[in-house]
Design a protein around this motif. Sequence first.
Motif, mmCIF file in Angstrom:
data_model
loop_
_atom_site.group_PDB
_atom_site.id
_atom_site.type_symbol
_atom_site.label_atom_id
_atom_site.label_comp_id
_atom_site.label_asym_id
_atom_site.label_seq_id
_atom_site.Cartn_x
_atom_site.Cartn_y
_atom_site.Cartn_z
ATOM 1 N N GLY A 1 0.793 -1.210 0.000
ATOM 2 C CA GLY A 1 0.000 0.000 0.000
ATOM 3 C C GLY A 1 0.830 1.267 0.000
ATOM 4 N N PRO A 2 0.182 2.423 0.206
ATOM 5 C CA PRO A 2 0.846 3.713 0.021
ATOM 6 C C PRO A 2 1.801 4.083 1.157
ATOM 7 N N VAL A 3 2.654 5.072 0.828
ATOM 8 C CA VAL A 3 3.680 5.572 1.744
ATOM 9 C C VAL A 3 3.174 6.828 2.444
ATOM 10 N N SER A 4 3.565 6.995 3.705
ATOM 11 C CA SER A 4 3.201 8.185 4.459
ATOM 12 C C SER A 4 4.357 9.179 4.580
ATOM 13 N N LYS A 5 5.569 8.689 4.904
ATOM 14 C CA LYS A 5 6.720 9.567 5.095
ATOM 15 C C LYS A 5 7.969 8.914 4.521
ATOM 16 N N VAL A 6 8.917 9.763 4.062
ATOM 17 C CA VAL A 6 10.127 9.288 3.382
ATOM 18 C C VAL A 6 11.332 10.101 3.832
ATOM 19 N N PHE A 7 12.415 9.399 4.125
ATOM 20 C CA PHE A 7 13.717 10.048 4.256
ATOM 21 C C PHE A 7 14.661 9.331 3.308
ATOM 22 N N GLY A 8 15.336 10.078 2.415
ATOM 23 C CA GLY A 8 16.156 9.429 1.407
ATOM 24 C C GLY A 8 17.488 10.095 1.150
ATOM 25 N N ARG A 9 18.370 9.330 0.548
ATOM 26 C CA ARG A 9 19.667 9.821 0.096
ATOM 27 C C ARG A 9 19.932 9.296 -1.309
ATOM 28 N N VAL A 10 20.591 10.093 -2.137
ATOM 29 C CA VAL A 10 20.992 9.664 -3.475
ATOM 30 C C VAL A 10 22.425 10.115 -3.725
ATOM 31 N N ALA A 11 23.130 9.391 -4.600
ATOM 32 C CA ALA A 11 24.501 9.751 -4.956
ATOM 33 C C ALA A 11 24.848 9.135 -6.301
ATOM 34 N N THR A 12 25.850 9.712 -6.946
ATOM 35 C CA THR A 12 26.409 9.152 -8.177
ATOM 36 C C THR A 12 27.813 8.676 -7.832
ATOM 37 N N ARG A 13 27.973 7.348 -7.695
ATOM 38 C CA ARG A 13 29.221 6.785 -7.189
ATOM 39 C C ARG A 13 29.835 5.757 -8.126
ATOM 40 N N VAL A 14 29.063 5.230 -9.059
ATOM 41 C CA VAL A 14 29.518 4.091 -9.855
ATOM 42 C C VAL A 14 30.015 4.513 -11.230
ATOM 43 N N ASN A 15 29.261 5.398 -11.891
ATOM 44 C CA ASN A 15 29.560 5.786 -13.266
ATOM 45 C C ASN A 15 29.691 7.307 -13.389
ATOM 46 N N ASP A 16 30.341 7.735 -14.442
ATOM 47 C CA ASP A 16 30.489 9.165 -14.729
ATOM 48 C C ASP A 16 29.267 9.618 -15.524
ATOM 49 N N ILE A 17 28.170 9.855 -14.813
ATOM 50 C CA ILE A 17 26.892 10.219 -15.419
ATOM 51 C C ILE A 17 26.275 11.364 -14.626
ATOM 52 N N GLU A 18 25.210 11.966 -15.175
ATOM 53 C CA GLU A 18 24.538 13.076 -14.489
ATOM 54 C C GLU A 18 23.644 12.598 -13.350
ATOM 55 N N VAL A 19 22.998 11.461 -13.541
ATOM 56 C CA VAL A 19 21.928 11.015 -12.642
ATOM 57 C C VAL A 19 22.481 10.084 -11.566
ATOM 58 N N GLU A 20 21.656 9.809 -10.553
ATOM 59 C CA GLU A 20 22.109 8.976 -9.435
ATOM 60 C C GLU A 20 22.221 7.511 -9.834
ATOM 61 N N ASP A 21 23.212 6.817 -9.270
ATOM 62 C CA ASP A 21 23.290 5.367 -9.456
ATOM 63 C C ASP A 21 23.349 4.607 -8.136
ATOM 64 N N CYS A 22 23.197 5.327 -7.026
ATOM 65 C CA CYS A 22 23.052 4.727 -5.692
ATOM 66 C C CYS A 22 21.981 5.512 -4.935
ATOM 67 N N ALA A 23 21.166 4.811 -4.168
ATOM 68 C CA ALA A 23 20.143 5.488 -3.368
ATOM 69 C C ALA A 23 19.721 4.598 -2.213
ATOM 70 N N SER A 24 19.253 5.239 -1.149
ATOM 71 C CA SER A 24 18.652 4.512 -0.035
ATOM 72 C C SER A 24 17.546 5.378 0.549
ATOM 73 N N ALA A 25 16.590 4.718 1.182
ATOM 74 C CA ALA A 25 15.479 5.466 1.773
ATOM 75 C C ALA A 25 14.870 4.680 2.915
ATOM 76 N N SER A 26 14.331 5.420 3.874
ATOM 77 C CA SER A 26 13.560 4.855 4.975
ATOM 78 C C SER A 26 12.124 5.326 4.824
#
Length: 357
Positions: free
Chosen positions: A195-220
């Motif tokens: 079902g649906p989400v109520s609250k989110v805490f997240g992190r994103v990063a670009t660590r693997v490739n030389d690109i503009e967008v994120e390639d690693c992320a985590s969230a609670s």
Amino acid sequence: MSVKTVAIIGCGIGRLHMIEGYLPHPDKFRVQAICDLNEERLNEFGNEFGIASRTTSFEDVLTDETIDIIDICTPPGIHLEQVIAALAAGKHVICEKPLTGSLAGVDKIIEAEKRARGVLMPIFQYRYGDGIEKAKRIIEAGIAGKPYVGSVETFWLRKPEYYSVPWRGKWATELGGVLVTHALHLHDMLLHLLGPVSKVFGRVATRVNDIEVEDCASASLLMQNGAFVSLACTLGSQEQISRLRLHFENVTFESSHEPYTPGKDPWKIIAANEAVQSQIDEVIGNWQPVSPRFTTQMAHFHAHLNGAAPLPVTTKDARRALELVTAIYQSADTGREISLPIGPESPKYADWRANTR
């Protein structure tokens, strides 16, 4: 049962739609036309599957009155305009993920659907397969009980050659990174089951490739039903796996670890005791095998078009998944927990790239 004529737009992922979605259902679909800007790929596809009608013009497909369904398998950056144009042309529409690149874009599509003769089905093919559908049935039967916690892992590998395709790895054309293009599948599976989400805490990063967008992320996540869920995803895993593990009062579910078919068996379904196991056996004891991925999603879509079933995936489903993406990006920017739902008041509503620091 009427056979629906299909035009596939984009012969990359469109090839999987052909093999898994249409060829298994000759009594339901006929791919009548294909469209791709790459004429070599267009002709290879047409020759392989015996499709005579080939064009590099999307406009030609829009005006073809013999086409019932336009199946959009193009790069994400042009999904929005193509979906709206296909709906305006009176066609039924199938669209690969991500449906578009912002909640404003999704809401624009929802408004276009209200005026359209046809219907739109976003693609979320990982919902289909014996494992996830057994879990869904057990949860909906009330056997699983209260949800406690869960984890979702999208651990895939994408090397520099993957990003040699010009539109990949760029905000303007891919619309996002691992959250949008890869983990979106697993995150939709989570929402489908929990079902649906109520609250989110997240992190994103670009660590693997030389690109503009994120390639690693985590969230609670805090789900509306009170469960806690952790998400983790990377494109730098040396062993590729996709895994959901969900813990309920009476049952623990763990998906297959296959990266691209996590909905298939084997799933672990672990009952708290013999009484719960008896209930599970009663609900899924006479299980009839379900084909995974596009095969079942397309079959359900055909049933819907014939008035025999609900639409299997809706634009609201796509919005819910993209709302989670938006919340993770906003949380990563601000360092704050984000509450859902997200509407036009959000600085990320119209554009994920908007700086909210």
